[in-house]
Design a protein around this motif. Structure first.
Motif, mmCIF file in Angstrom:
data_model
loop_
_atom_site.group_PDB
_atom_site.id
_atom_site.type_symbol
_atom_site.label_atom_id
_atom_site.label_comp_id
_atom_site.label_asym_id
_atom_site.label_seq_id
_atom_site.Cartn_x
_atom_site.Cartn_y
_atom_site.Cartn_z
ATOM 1 N N LEU A 131 0.842 -1.203 0.000
ATOM 2 C CA LEU A 131 0.000 0.000 0.000
ATOM 3 C C LEU A 131 0.871 1.243 0.000
ATOM 4 C CD1 LEU A 131 -2.757 1.488 0.373
ATOM 5 C CD2 LEU A 131 -2.390 1.241 2.844
ATOM 6 N N GLU A 132 0.525 2.198 -0.837
ATOM 7 C CA GLU A 132 1.177 3.500 -0.820
ATOM 8 C C GLU A 132 0.104 4.579 -0.756
ATOM 9 O OE1 GLU A 132 3.973 6.415 -3.578
ATOM 10 O OE2 GLU A 132 4.094 4.236 -3.845
ATOM 11 N N ILE A 175 2.240 -1.500 13.415
ATOM 12 C CA ILE A 175 3.403 -2.023 12.704
ATOM 13 C C ILE A 175 4.297 -0.870 12.252
ATOM 14 C CG2 ILE A 175 2.086 -4.023 11.913
ATOM 15 C CD1 ILE A 175 2.052 -2.683 9.108
ATOM 16 N N THR A 176 5.441 -1.215 11.683
ATOM 17 C CA THR A 176 6.365 -0.212 11.149
ATOM 18 C C THR A 176 6.054 0.047 9.681
ATOM 19 O OG1 THR A 176 8.119 -0.844 12.691
ATOM 20 C CG2 THR A 176 8.786 0.328 10.695
ATOM 21 N N VAL A 177 5.995 1.318 9.307
ATOM 22 C CA VAL A 177 5.750 1.710 7.922
ATOM 23 C C VAL A 177 6.896 2.604 7.471
ATOM 24 C CG1 VAL A 177 3.251 1.544 8.200
ATOM 25 C CG2 VAL A 177 4.392 3.735 8.620
ATOM 26 N N VAL A 179 3.387 0.906 2.979
ATOM 27 C CA VAL A 179 3.188 -0.208 3.906
ATOM 28 C C VAL A 179 3.463 -1.503 3.151
ATOM 29 C CG1 VAL A 179 1.638 -1.299 5.556
ATOM 30 C CG2 VAL A 179 1.346 1.130 5.008
ATOM 31 N N ALA A 180 4.292 -2.346 3.723
ATOM 32 C CA ALA A 180 4.619 -3.616 3.081
ATOM 33 C C ALA A 180 3.422 -4.559 3.115
ATOM 34 C CB ALA A 180 5.812 -4.256 3.790
#
Length: 283
Positions: free
Chosen positions: A23-24, A45-47, A67-68
């Motif tokens: 996601l961007e 989470i980490t973004v 986001v991964a």
């Protein structure tokens, strides 16, 4: 790998985001709203915000956030897209769950009824935590039945959603069409009118004949009474009750009472259930 690119407005409006895809989010102006939705979707989470790695809870400002893709069955939070993915995994020919794969529409028919009753019980008790669980169980029955249909070549969940959306859009003529409704009664009248056109109802009898055979008797009785009343049929419930009492016809007494409760805006099933529970509590 699938990649979703949305500006802030599209992201905040999207009802469902598939977190299994990258996601961007671009053109961010309201970082607090974006961060709140991200945390709801993913957990903390980490973004990557403007090129720097940061926890969602620590987001203060950013123009772009990436986001991964999350691992399908190992996420901090799941959503409707994941529910469909889990069911599809459980019913795989190779490596699926033996019990789930063996079910048919008929074998889990009773589950739909039981889960609906449990959901209603949670509503009646205002048990919000249990409501969340029971609504999920009702949803499970819909997606599991749809998956059974998919594997049988009948239809799939996309078809279910397609038909549902067309129904909602087609019957809300005062939202998506030229009609106007300023209160709930007007809205319901227009809904019923649109439904009649959609279902090709010609007469009240035709409507009543299409009521489900397995409706609980009190519900069927009240539904019938409401439709007849709306069609302008003579209202004889009070007289019917007196006549039934005189004749000791207990079935007609029940039917007349259900009709009178309907006229008072009360659900006969709920009222009777409440009475029984009160009697038990008094023991």
């Amino acid at each position: 790998m699938n990649r979703i690119i949305q500006d802030e407005t599209a992201f905040l409006r999207a009802p469902i985001i598939d977190t299994s895809a990258e996601l961007e989010i671009t053109d961010i102006k309201n970082i607090s709203a974006v961060a709140a939705k991200l945390k709801k979707l993913y957990g903390d989470i980490t973004v990557v915000a403007d090129g720097a790695r940061v926890a969602i809870s620590a987001l203060k400002s950013a123009k772009t956030i990436a986001v991964a893709a999350q691992t399908d069955f190992d996420k901090k939070r799941y959503n409707a897209a994941d529910a469909m993915r889990v069911i599809a995994r459980l019913t795989l020919d190779e490596g699926g769950c033996p019990w789930d794969k063996a079910q048919t529409h008929e074998s889990i028919r009773i589950n739909m009824i039981e889960e609906a009753y449990e959901a209603v019980d949670a509503i009646d008790k205002r048990d919000v935590e249990n409501m969340r669980e029971e609504f999920g169980d009702v949803f499970l029955q819909s997606i599991l039945q749809s998956d059974i249909a998919r594997r049988a070549g009948e239809f799939d969940f996309d078809d279910v959603c397609d038909e549902l959306c067309k129904k909602l859009i087609g019957r809300h003529t005062f939202i998506f069409g030229a009609d106007s409704a300023t209160n709930p009664d007007e809205a319901l009248t227009l809904w019923e009118k649109a439904k009649g056109v959609e279902k090709h109802y010609d007469t009240v009898k035709n409507q009543l004949e299409r009521l489900p055979d397995n409706f609980p008797s009190l519900l069927l009785c009240q539904k019938t009474h409401k439709k007849l009343k709306k069609a302008g049929a003579p209202q004889t419930a009070a007289a019917d009750l007196q006549s039934a009492i005189a004749a000791r016809d207990y079935t007609r007494i029940i039917a007349a009472c259900a009709a009178l409760l309907s006229d008072d805006g009360k659900d006969a099933e709920v009222e009777l259930n409440t009475l029984v529970k009160r009697k038990i509590a008094e023991l």
